[in-house]
Write an enzyme that holds these catalytic residues in place. Structure first.
Site, PDB file in Angstrom:
ATOM      1  N   GLU A  95      95.600  75.672  58.804  1.00 23.88           N
ATOM      2  CA  GLU A  95      96.398  76.891  59.427  1.00 23.88           C
ATOM      3  C   GLU A  95      95.257  78.020  59.934  1.00 23.88           C
ATOM      4  O   GLU A  95      95.260  78.439  61.005  1.00 23.88           O
ATOM      5  CB  GLU A  95      97.456  77.498  58.400  1.00 23.88           C
ATOM      6  CG  GLU A  95      97.939  78.846  59.024  1.00 23.88           C
ATOM      7  CD  GLU A  95      98.568  79.690  57.953  1.00 23.88           C
ATOM      8  OE1 GLU A  95      98.472  80.915  58.179  1.00 23.88           O
ATOM      9  OE2 GLU A  95      98.956  79.015  56.761  1.00 23.88           O
ATOM     10  N   HIS A  96      94.554  78.135  58.775  1.00 25.88           N
ATOM     11  CA  HIS A  96      93.439  79.008  59.075  1.00 25.88           C
ATOM     12  C   HIS A  96      92.379  78.682  60.041  1.00 25.88           C
ATOM     13  O   HIS A  96      91.500  79.313  60.685  1.00 25.88           O
ATOM     14  CB  HIS A  96      92.886  79.675  57.775  1.00 25.88           C
ATOM     15  CG  HIS A  96      93.484  80.401  57.070  1.00 25.88           C
ATOM     16  ND1 HIS A  96      93.596  81.986  57.014  1.00 25.88           N
ATOM     17  CD2 HIS A  96      94.676  80.278  56.052  1.00 25.88           C
ATOM     18  CE1 HIS A  96      94.526  82.520  56.457  1.00 25.88           C
ATOM     19  NE2 HIS A  96      95.096  81.474  55.753  1.00 25.88           N
TER      20      HIS A  96
END
Length: 388
Positions: A95-96
């Site tokens: 996600e990051h």
């Protein structure tokens, strides 16, 4: 893995002005009537959610209106529950990683491009969902944001994503088994005790969820910053004010695909733990045995208000659409939610709460100065009332 690409362009609300001379009684009647009409219009006049399924299984959903902002996102049915000991944390890492840029758009250029539009880019990973979304001015969308144009954009960017995988397939979730248990982290350096109590709840699609939402609305929530003092609609909040039981409490009904957690959380001083826990569990038992129709009516009105509040802004609506497609397979209209809420009565609340709460083993989590927290067996013994 199932994914949904979701677009929301919100609707602008108009205002009606009261003109002319009216008596207070006539004005009050007019206000009441306008309130009823406004709520009915909110249920019936919501733009249609259009859904198109691409050849690879990706569902594209859009809801068009006239707000100056829009939210576009991708919701994917995968999260930390799909991880194992070897890849634990991979979903959160990816996600990051997505915000670190690409070959064509390095991180600095990527961030500058987003900020130059005044847009808001975000993402999150939960137990069963991963989402990426951007909120920007409607004029900054690549095209005019009809549904067909959104589908064309989705085909351009996602048509190459396979629907099935030969290797490294998304695992099938094992059945979740709820077990009554506890975890205590005593830390006397903290100023307040944080206590949570929960029982197993239903999955997303279970009709019992609506009844449990009404039940939670009966218990309500409280914070010392609230006005009203002892004149709280919630019995537990009234007790909290009168006897200074806690700083705050709130209920929760967290659902997953096959199970859920139904419970409450409170923050209190160390010497108030026993009294607050006793009152909160007492409210649970009262839900199971003596819920009244007046309480249910108030709780249903609260839920209706919260339901209409979902229309406030393109981002919560976009998230609502994506979550519905993943969890229910369709966007459930507010009119249908309203009919489900209207069908709930006191008997249903008593029966459903007895099914999930009465004489069940809870899960207990406690952090802080919790020396005064009762032994688990004592907490378990308060999950039923001896009837004569």
């Amino acid at each position: 893995m199932a994914a949904s690409s979701v677009c929301r362009v919100g609707c602008a609300a108009g205002r009606a002005l009261l003109r002319g001379s009216r008596s207070p009684a006539a004005l009050l009647t007019l206000t009441r009537n306008r309130g009823v009409v406004t709520y009915a219009q909110a249920l019936h006049n919501i733009p249609e959610t259009q859904v198109t399924t691409l050849e690879n299984g990706l569902r594209v959903a859009s809801e068009e209106s006239n707000q100056p902002t829009c939210t576009v996102g991708v919701w994917i049915r995968v999260g930390s529950r799909y991880e194992n000991e070897k890849n634990n944390g991979a979903g959160y890492f990816l996600e990051h990683l997505a915000f670190k840029g690409t070959k064509k758009r390095p991180c600095a250029a990527f961030e500058k491009e987003v900020e130059s539009m005044g847009a808001h880019l975000n993402g999150y990973t939960s137990r069963e969902q991963t989402a990426y979304y951007i909120k920007a001015l409607s004029k900054d969308m690549p095209k005019g944001i009809s549904h067909k144009e959104l589908v064309d954009v989705a085909k351009q960017h996602f048509s190459g994503v396979p629907f099935t995988y030969k290797e490294d397939a998304v695992p099938i979730l094992p059945r979740c088994r709820f077990t009554g248990s506890e975890i205590r982290v005593r830390d006397d350096a903290l100023p307040h005790a944080h206590i949570a109590l929960a029982v197993e709840g239903p999955g997303w699609a279970d009709p019992d969820n609506v009844v449990l939402l009404v039940a939670n609305s009966i218990i309500g929530r409280y914070d010392r910053t609230f006005g009203g003092g002892k004149n709280q609609s919630s019995r537990l909040a009234t007790l909290a004010v009168e006897h200074k039981l806690c700083h705050s409490f709130q209920t929760f009904n967290t659902s997953y695909s096959d199970t859920g957690l139904f419970g409450f959380h409170f923050v209190c001083d160390p010497l108030s733990i026993d009294d607050m826990l006793s009152c909160a569990q007492g409210e649970w038992m009262r839900l199971c045995t003596s819920t009244t129709e007046s309480e249910v009516k108030r709780a249903k009105n609260f839920l209706r208000n919260a339901m209409v509040a979902q229309l406030d802004g393109t981002t919560p609506v976009c998230e609502n659409i994506g979550s519905h497609l993943l969890n229910y397979g369709r966007r459930i209209p507010l009119e249908e939610w309203d009919s489900r809420i209207a069908a709930v009565d006191a008997r249903m609340v008593r029966e459903v709460c007895s099914k999930y709460i009465y004489d069940k083993c809870p899960a207990v989590a406690a952090v802080g100065p919790i020396e005064q927290l009762l032994d688990y067996n004592r907490i378990r013994s308060a999950m039923y009332w001896i009837r004569f």
